[in-house]
Enzyme design. Structure first.
Site, PDB file in Angstrom:
ATOM      1  N   ASP A   3     125.837 -96.113 -82.546  1.00  0.00           N
ATOM      2  CA  ASP A   3     126.595 -96.480 -81.986  1.00  0.00           C
ATOM      3  C   ASP A   3     126.134 -96.390 -80.736  1.00  0.00           C
ATOM      4  O   ASP A   3     126.985 -96.387 -79.975  1.00  0.00           O
ATOM      5  CB  ASP A   3     128.023 -95.813 -81.998  1.00  0.00           C
ATOM      6  CG  ASP A   3     128.940 -96.203 -83.028  1.00  0.00           C
ATOM      7  OD1 ASP A   3     128.605 -97.115 -83.779  1.00  0.00           O
ATOM      8  OD2 ASP A   3     129.722 -95.298 -83.104  1.00  0.00           O
ATOM      9  N   LYS A  35     122.810-100.680 -79.894  1.00  0.00           N
ATOM     10  CA  LYS A  35     121.488-101.752 -80.727  1.00  0.00           C
ATOM     11  C   LYS A  35     122.348-102.758 -81.009  1.00  0.00           C
ATOM     12  O   LYS A  35     121.141-103.745 -80.888  1.00  0.00           O
ATOM     13  CB  LYS A  35     121.539-100.749 -82.134  1.00  0.00           C
ATOM     14  CG  LYS A  35     121.319 -99.796 -82.370  1.00  0.00           C
ATOM     15  CD  LYS A  35     121.484 -98.833 -84.023  1.00  0.00           C
ATOM     16  CE  LYS A  35     123.087 -99.210 -84.604  1.00  0.00           C
ATOM     17  NZ  LYS A  35     123.320 -97.845 -83.595  1.00  0.00           N
ATOM     18  N   GLY A  94     129.108-100.911 -86.625  1.00  0.00           N
ATOM     19  CA  GLY A  94     129.977-101.884 -86.278  1.00  0.00           C
ATOM     20  C   GLY A  94     128.687-102.350 -84.781  1.00  0.00           C
ATOM     21  O   GLY A  94     128.675-101.168 -84.174  1.00  0.00           O
ATOM     22  N   HIS A  95     128.408-103.295 -84.519  1.00  0.00           N
ATOM     23  CA  HIS A  95     127.311-103.963 -84.180  1.00  0.00           C
ATOM     24  C   HIS A  95     128.120-105.096 -83.262  1.00  0.00           C
ATOM     25  O   HIS A  95     128.349-105.720 -83.690  1.00  0.00           O
ATOM     26  CB  HIS A  95     125.843-104.390 -84.246  1.00  0.00           C
ATOM     27  CG  HIS A  95     125.193-102.829 -85.357  1.00  0.00           C
ATOM     28  ND1 HIS A  95     123.622-103.888 -85.876  1.00  0.00           N
ATOM     29  CD2 HIS A  95     125.965-101.681 -85.359  1.00  0.00           C
ATOM     30  CE1 HIS A  95     123.579-101.989 -86.600  1.00  0.00           C
ATOM     31  NE2 HIS A  95     124.370-101.400 -86.958  1.00  0.00           N
ATOM     32  N   GLN A 150     123.061 -97.109 -87.865  1.00  0.00           N
ATOM     33  CA  GLN A 150     123.542 -96.079 -87.556  1.00  0.00           C
ATOM     34  C   GLN A 150     122.496 -95.231 -87.308  1.00  0.00           C
ATOM     35  O   GLN A 150     122.171 -96.136 -85.918  1.00  0.00           O
ATOM     36  CB  GLN A 150     123.428 -95.032 -89.417  1.00  0.00           C
ATOM     37  CG  GLN A 150     124.517 -95.410 -90.406  1.00  0.00           C
ATOM     38  CD  GLN A 150     124.578 -96.922 -91.494  1.00  0.00           C
ATOM     39  OE1 GLN A 150     123.527 -97.052 -91.868  1.00  0.00           O
ATOM     40  NE2 GLN A 150     125.608 -97.220 -91.192  1.00  0.00           N
TER      41      GLN A 150
HETATM   42  P1  GDP Z   1     125.826-100.289 -81.659  1.00  0.00           P
HETATM   43  O1  GDP Z   1     126.224 -99.299 -83.626  1.00  0.00           O
HETATM   44  O2  GDP Z   1     124.656 -99.365 -81.967  1.00  0.00           O
HETATM   45  O3  GDP Z   1     125.291-101.329 -81.898  1.00  0.00           O
HETATM   46  O4  GDP Z   1     126.525-100.134 -81.043  1.00  0.00           O
HETATM   47  P2  GDP Z   1     128.326-100.187 -80.925  1.00  0.00           P
HETATM   48  O5  GDP Z   1     128.606-101.646 -80.666  1.00  0.00           O
HETATM   49  O6  GDP Z   1     129.692 -99.250 -81.935  1.00  0.00           O
HETATM   50  O7  GDP Z   1     128.738 -99.193 -79.813  1.00  0.00           O
HETATM   51  C1  GDP Z   1     128.205 -99.997 -77.876  1.00  0.00           C
HETATM   52  C2  GDP Z   1     129.716 -99.830 -78.041  1.00  0.00           C
HETATM   53  O8  GDP Z   1     128.854-100.178 -76.423  1.00  0.00           O
HETATM   54  C3  GDP Z   1     130.214-101.108 -77.816  1.00  0.00           C
HETATM   55  O9  GDP Z   1     131.219-101.179 -77.384  1.00  0.00           O
HETATM   56  C4  GDP Z   1     129.496-102.393 -76.353  1.00  0.00           C
HETATM   57  O10 GDP Z   1     129.172-103.440 -76.475  1.00  0.00           O
HETATM   58  C5  GDP Z   1     129.412-101.906 -75.475  1.00  0.00           C
HETATM   59  N1  GDP Z   1     127.897-101.579 -74.293  1.00  0.00           N
HETATM   60  C6  GDP Z   1     126.615-101.125 -74.596  1.00  0.00           C
HETATM   61  N2  GDP Z   1     126.151-101.490 -74.323  1.00  0.00           N
HETATM   62  C7  GDP Z   1     126.324-101.091 -72.784  1.00  0.00           C
HETATM   63  C8  GDP Z   1     126.322-100.860 -71.873  1.00  0.00           C
HETATM   64  O11 GDP Z   1     125.098-100.579 -71.455  1.00  0.00           O
HETATM   65  N3  GDP Z   1     127.072-100.517 -70.503  1.00  0.00           N
HETATM   66  C9  GDP Z   1     128.875-100.292 -71.425  1.00  0.00           C
HETATM   67  N4  GDP Z   1     129.684-100.501 -70.347  1.00  0.00           N
HETATM   68  N5  GDP Z   1     128.918-101.068 -72.761  1.00  0.00           N
HETATM   69  C10 GDP Z   1     127.857-100.948 -73.315  1.00  0.00           C
HETATM   70  P1  IMO Z   2     126.239 -97.731 -86.354  1.00  0.00           P
HETATM   71  O1  IMO Z   2     125.605 -98.749 -87.043  1.00  0.00           O
HETATM   72  C1  IMO Z   2     128.298 -94.576 -86.478  1.00  0.00           C
HETATM   73  C2  IMO Z   2     129.131 -91.927 -89.969  1.00  0.00           C
HETATM   74  C3  IMO Z   2     130.749 -92.013 -90.630  1.00  0.00           C
HETATM   75  C4  IMO Z   2     130.537 -90.551 -91.249  1.00  0.00           C
HETATM   76  C5  IMO Z   2     129.179 -90.021 -91.945  1.00  0.00           C
HETATM   77  C6  IMO Z   2     128.644 -91.357 -93.276  1.00  0.00           C
HETATM   78  O2  IMO Z   2     127.110 -99.225 -85.741  1.00  0.00           O
HETATM   79  O3  IMO Z   2     125.905 -97.322 -85.847  1.00  0.00           O
HETATM   80  P2  IMO Z   2     129.169 -93.620 -94.319  1.00  0.00           P
HETATM   81  O4  IMO Z   2     130.553 -93.892 -93.979  1.00  0.00           O
HETATM   82  O5  IMO Z   2     128.364 -94.336 -94.446  1.00  0.00           O
HETATM   83  O6  IMO Z   2     129.349 -93.197 -95.671  1.00  0.00           O
HETATM   84  O7  IMO Z   2     129.364 -92.625 -92.987  1.00  0.00           O
HETATM   85  O8  IMO Z   2     128.388 -91.542 -91.269  1.00  0.00           O
HETATM   86  N1  IMO Z   2     128.676 -93.391 -89.730  1.00  0.00           N
HETATM   87  C7  IMO Z   2     128.459 -94.035 -88.040  1.00  0.00           C
HETATM   88  N2  IMO Z   2     128.354 -93.289 -86.994  1.00  0.00           N
HETATM   89  N3  IMO Z   2     127.986 -95.600 -86.216  1.00  0.00           N
HETATM   90  C8  IMO Z   2     127.388 -96.059 -87.468  1.00  0.00           C
HETATM   91  O9  IMO Z   2     126.710 -97.247 -87.415  1.00  0.00           O
HETATM   92  C9  IMO Z   2     128.310 -95.800 -88.639  1.00  0.00           C
HETATM   93  N4  IMO Z   2     127.827 -95.567 -90.012  1.00  0.00           N
HETATM   94  C10 IMO Z   2     128.368 -94.490 -90.648  1.00  0.00           C
HETATM   95  O10 IMO Z   2     131.769 -92.302 -89.581  1.00  0.00           O
HETATM   96  O11 IMO Z   2     130.069 -89.336 -90.295  1.00  0.00           O
HETATM   97 MG    MG Z   3     128.456 -98.679 -84.190  1.00  0.00          MG
END
Ligand code: GDP
Ligand code: IMO
Ligand code: MG
Length: 429
Positions: free
Chosen positions: A13, A16, A40-41, A224
């Site tokens: 998270d 990416k 979840g991207h 991840q």
């Molecule tokens: P990922 O799994 O690495 O793709 O990240 P996620 O989408 O799960 O979580 C990142 C969260 O931060 C999302 O809600 C994005 O919309 C948000 N986000 C990404 N870059 C920024 C930033 O520079 N500032 C803020 N405030 N939010 C951001």
């Molecule tokens: P993105 O790509 C954050 C974590 C789960 C748990 C552990 C194992 O959005 O960054 P799993 O379901 O993979 O067997 O769970 O890994 N986890 C993540 N945490 N971002 C993710 O993906 C994750 N995918 C799995 O919360 O701790």
């Molecule tokens: Mg994510």
């Protein structure tokens, strides 16, 4: 020519999805190589938020999106995601989406076993996303998995499902007193999904290597984060795949000589969902303030993310494991308004200061962060588009990250939107 790997340096998270969407402008193909719909991207374009779990984040830029052989795919989730992305007005056809015929399928028993195991563990659970990821990779390693190539062969598929259920149903019943699953209904449901997904299934390694021959540029989208890697992460509080950059080649069928750079995505602070050690976690008002301002809720499960200060031991561990050539710092805007900021530069363990990440979970849990304090800034930086226009203290924070990691910062993200970004160097142009 550039072929770049994007990976998360922390516990997932990091942002990416946003960076992949941004960089995909100049790429031809965007490739997922591991994980599944545990990811979840999030992408935000023209104020519209789109979250993808399995389709690569290049889809909004109209690029060819590849689900590589290393990914585990829940075909039901994929079919739903195709419909969801289409409902957002984005075209998906056989030229835009390609699924490896070698990718393993997440089956209903994988999800069921994942959930049943977590429930039975009570306090000791890992906190998985409950998407069946671990049980699917287990079957892959045990050489009894079911792949897309099997799904396209009705007889083969039927035999494999029946064989698998002999074992899974006994396991579900005996171990968890859970309901068993019916082979016919799985076979019928997956037959429909096979019809829907068959046009996208191909040998993606052959496709990608042809793309390289045609001088196309590839962007690999990690899921991840490095510290959730099955081998290098905080085992057993990890996911079930290799999340490090080296797996981009294995999980897509592309040789390592093609790779020209590895960009590590670094959240300006640290978050973690699920259980497991987290040395710089803040269990106080500052942690709550960051969680609230950063809207730190999981994009897949909606769980509240644990928050803490930036940890350079974690980042430097990632730099080594992934061979990082550049950093993208995200969510810097969230740190605005704090009087001072802490950066963890080492851990105190048994009276000594260490700079490495201990392999022993017990030792890691005993580590206390050693902090360096930097002054904060008041200004809202989400409107800033050039490094020079950032407040001096924000520049100092970034410069210190570069000094401590010895890796150049190429991108700074100051908001969720695609345009809310400072690009210092774009590897693709
Ligand atoms: P990922 O799994 O690495 O793709 O990240 P996620 O989408 O799960 O979580 C990142 C969260 O931060 C999302 O809600 C994005 O919309 C948000 N986000 C990404 N870059 C920024 C930033 O520079 N500032 C803020 N405030 N939010 C951001
Ligand atoms: P993105 O790509 C954050 C974590 C789960 C748990 C552990 C194992 O959005 O960054 P799993 O379901 O993979 O067997 O769970 O890994 N986890 C993540 N945490 N971002 C993710 O993906 C994750 N995918 C799995 O919360 O701790
Ligand atoms: Mg994510």
């Amino acid at each position: 020519m550039a072929n770049i790997i994007i990976i998360g340096t922390q516990w997932g998270d990091e942002g990416k999805g946003k960076v992949v969407d941004l960089l995909a402008e100049h790429a031809d193909c965007v490739v997922r190589f591991q994980g599944g719909n545990n990811a979840g991207h999030t992408m935000v374009v023209d104020g519209k938020q789109i979250i993808s779990h399995i389709i690569p984040s290049g889809i909004l830029q109209g690029k060819t999106c590849i689900i590589g052989n290393g990914v585990v795919v829940d075909p039901l989730v994929l079919a739903e995601e195709i419909d969801y992305i289409r409902s957002m007005g984005i075209e998906i056809n056989e030229d835009k989406l390609k699924i490896s015929d070698k990718a393993h399928l997440i089956m209903p028993y994988h999800t069921k076993i994942d959930l049943a195991r977590e429930e039975s563990k009570g306090e000791n659970k890992i906190g998985t996303t409950g998407r069946g990821i671990g049980p699917c990779y287990e079957d892959k390693a045990a050489r009894r998995g079911i792949r897309f190539i099997d799904l396209l062969d009705p007889q083969e598929f039927e035999e494999k499902v029946k064989k698998a259920l002999e074992e899974k149903n006994r396991y579900l019943e005996a171990f968890f007193s859970a309901d068993t699953l019916d082979a016919e209904s799985i076979i019928n449901q997956y037959r429909e999904l096979a019809d829907k997904l068959a046009p996208y299934v191909t040998d993606t390694s052959v496709f990608l290597n042809q793309a390289l021959k045609n001088n196309q540029q590839l962007l690999f989208e990690g899921a991840q984060g490095t510290h959730l890697d099955i081998e290098h992460g905080t085992y057993p509080f990890v996911t079930s795949s290799n999340t490090v950059a080296g797996n981009a080649c294995c999980g897509s069928g592309v040789g390592p000589q093609a790779i020209t750079g590895v960009i590590g995505i670094v959240k300006a602070y640290t978050t973690r969902v699920g259980r497991g050690p987290f040395p710089t976690e803040l269990l106080d008002d500052i942690g709550d303030a960051i969680q609230e301002k950063g809207a730190e809720f999981g994009a897949t499960t909606g769980r509240r993310r644990r928050c803490g200060w930036l940890d350079m031991v974690v980042l430097n561990n990632s730099a080594r494991l992934n061979g990082l050539t550049g950093l993208a710092i995200t969510k810097l805007d969230v740190l605005g308004g704090l009087d001072s900021l802490e950066i963890c530069t080492g851990y105190e363990l048994d009276g000594n200061t260490i700079q490495y990440f201990p392999s022993s979970l017990k030792k890691l849990e005993a580590c206390r962060p050693v902090y360096e304090t930097l002054p904060g800034w008041e200004e809202d930086i989400s409107v800033v588009r050039a490094f020079d226009d950032l407040p001096q203290n924000a520049k100092n924070y970034l410069k210190r990250i570069e000094e401590l990691s010895e890796i150049p910062i190429k991108i700074v993200s100051v908001g969720p939107g695609r345009e809310e970004t400072i690009v210092l160097e774009n590897d693709f142009v």
